[in-house]
Design a protein around this motif. Structure first.
Motif, PDB file in Angstrom:
ATOM      1  N   ASN A 269       0.810  -1.211   0.000  1.00  0.00           N
ATOM      2  CA  ASN A 269       0.000   0.000   0.000  1.00  0.00           C
ATOM      3  C   ASN A 269       0.845   1.263   0.000  1.00  0.00           C
TER       4      ASN A 269
ATOM      5  N   VAL B  15     -13.892  -7.628   0.552  1.00  0.00           N
ATOM      6  CA  VAL B  15     -13.262  -6.309   0.435  1.00  0.00           C
ATOM      7  C   VAL B  15     -13.879  -5.591  -0.756  1.00  0.00           C
ATOM      8  N   PRO B  16     -14.489  -4.430  -0.551  1.00  0.00           N
ATOM      9  CA  PRO B  16     -15.091  -3.708  -1.673  1.00  0.00           C
ATOM     10  C   PRO B  16     -14.057  -3.388  -2.745  1.00  0.00           C
TER      11      PRO B  16
ATOM     12  N   THR C 137     -13.799  -0.802  -4.356  1.00  0.00           N
ATOM     13  CA  THR C 137     -13.335   0.572  -4.186  1.00  0.00           C
ATOM     14  C   THR C 137     -12.192   0.669  -3.177  1.00  0.00           C
ATOM     15  N   ASP C 138     -11.979  -0.389  -2.365  1.00  0.00           N
ATOM     16  CA  ASP C 138     -10.874  -0.380  -1.397  1.00  0.00           C
ATOM     17  C   ASP C 138      -9.664  -1.169  -1.879  1.00  0.00           C
ATOM     18  N   VAL C 139      -9.885  -2.107  -2.807  1.00  0.00           N
ATOM     19  CA  VAL C 139      -8.803  -3.002  -3.223  1.00  0.00           C
ATOM     20  C   VAL C 139      -7.627  -2.216  -3.799  1.00  0.00           C
ATOM     21  N   TRP C 140      -7.925  -1.251  -4.666  1.00  0.00           N
ATOM     22  CA  TRP C 140      -6.835  -0.511  -5.305  1.00  0.00           C
ATOM     23  C   TRP C 140      -5.993   0.246  -4.292  1.00  0.00           C
ATOM     24  N   ASP C 141      -6.624   0.739  -3.211  1.00  0.00           N
ATOM     25  CA  ASP C 141      -5.899   1.486  -2.186  1.00  0.00           C
ATOM     26  C   ASP C 141      -5.032   0.545  -1.352  1.00  0.00           C
ATOM     27  N   ILE C 142      -5.589  -0.619  -0.980  1.00  0.00           N
ATOM     28  CA  ILE C 142      -4.841  -1.593  -0.180  1.00  0.00           C
ATOM     29  C   ILE C 142      -3.592  -2.072  -0.917  1.00  0.00           C
TER      30      ILE C 142
ATOM     31  N   ALA D 280      -8.167   4.347  -8.867  1.00  0.00           N
ATOM     32  CA  ALA D 280      -9.004   3.291  -9.433  1.00  0.00           C
ATOM     33  C   ALA D 280      -8.694   3.088 -10.916  1.00  0.00           C
TER      34      ALA D 280
ATOM     35  N   ASN E 177     -18.683  -4.262  -5.490  1.00  0.00           N
ATOM     36  CA  ASN E 177     -19.102  -2.867  -5.564  1.00  0.00           C
ATOM     37  C   ASN E 177     -18.467  -2.274  -6.806  1.00  0.00           C
TER      38      ASN E 177
END
Length: 329
Positions: A234, A286-287, A289-294, A300, A327
């Motif tokens: 991350n 895990v949404p 929308t959160d995967v790319w941040d993690i 995105a 999502n």
């Protein structure tokens, strides 16, 4: 004996080839998909096991088999499955090649699983077309049959009345694709559910995620750096920071990545982020929308672009084929 499962005499006939040295798992895929009774459907396939040549049929695992008939059955086939072959360098009998060519000319579709592609290639059915096979065989296929455009990455390829699939399990994806074409999405989804499989995986999805490792992991400075980065994907990892962490210059680091992995540091990092994202998508929970941040993609848009480039499929479609909630991005 041709097997019937709530079918009429004009139901499509599926013939699976059986040969000495038969690949048991690949043959089992054909049986599981097309030969089992499906009383829940109004119509289903007829099925026959076809002996490809004289002599015994001995399968992997010490199994000896009996077939329903010989190559003459192929003249009535709607679909012929070639479940592997006993060796890429093993000649394919002329009688089998001739029977396949005649069946194809008569309108039969022909599908190979894994090394079965070498049978289709020997029969000349793939000349001028795209095809795939298990990634271990793609180079050999391209060398032996230069008239074929070999796609080494995808799960399966549909050509002009011929289908080829990658490693063994990709035969399941191809079979479901054919069932979907013949009987519709609802029937294919029902068969997939009975097999506890994803209802659909796109043929263009990659066979595997390349994750290069150093040639000598033990004691390798690159291995230590890789392990460190994997625990903090991350975070931002420019080449300068990678070099500082490994106690070397960016130029030296790039040379070591090239020598040990055949890839640049940033391309390795990209493949690791995509691999981690794929793991999160497969687990669900895990949404998107959160995967790319993690995983440290930064945005995105970058996530979608890099994931599609490496995996051959969009992130939301990758998760959807597993039946997990998504999502939308």
């Amino acid at each position: 004996m041709i097997h019937h499962a709530k079918t009429s005499s004009n139901a499509p006939l599926v013939c699976a080839l059986a040969y000495d040295g038969l690949c048991t798992f690949e043959f089992g895929i054909a049986v599981e998909l097309f030969a089992l009774a499906r009383p829940e459907f109004d119509q289903w396939y007829r099925y026959a096991t076809v002996k490809s040549e004289p002599g015994p049929i001995r399968a992997t695992g010490g199994i000896t088999m009996q077939a329903d008939g010989g190559l003459d059955l192929l003249s009535d086939a709607s679909l012929i499955i070639v479940p592997g072959w006993r060796g890429a360098d093993t000649p394919v009998p002329d009688t089998l090649c001739e029977a396949l060519r005649a069946a194809h000319a008569n309108g039969a579709r022909i599908a190979s699983i894994c090394s079965g592609v070498f049978v289709l290639a020997a029969a000349g059915l793939l000349d001028g077309q795209s095809a795939t096979t298990h990634w271990r065989y793609t180079d050999k296929l391209a060398k032996m049959y230069p008239a074929i455009t070999v796609n080494p990455d995808v799960l399966f390829v549909e050509g002009d009345g011929v289908y080829t699939s990658a490693g063994s399990a990709a035969g399941l994806d191809l079979g479901l694709h054919i069932i979907r074409q013949d009987f519709g999405a609802q029937v294919a989804t029902s068969v997939a559910r009975r097999l506890v499989l994803p209802a659909q995986r796109d043929g263009g999805q990659r066979q595997f995620i390349p994750r290069p490792e150093p040639m000598a992991r033990i004691g390798s400075g690159l291995a230590t750096l890789q392990d460190h980065i994997r625990t903090s994907l991350n975070e931002s990892w420019p080449v300068d920071r990678m070099a500082r962490e490994s106690g070397t210059s960016p130029r030296t680091l790039a040379r070591r990545f090239h020598e040990e992995l055949g890839i640049t540091p940033l391309n390795w990092l990209k493949s690791e982020r995509v691999a981690r994202a794929a793991e999160l998508l497969e687990r669900g929970g895990v949404p998107l929308t959160d995967v790319w941040d993690i995983c440290g993609f930064g945005s995105a848009e970058t996530f979608r672009r890099d994931f599609r480039k490496i995996m051959g499929i969009a992130p939301n479609k990758y998760r959807a084929r597993l039946g997990a909630e998504a999502n939308p991005l």
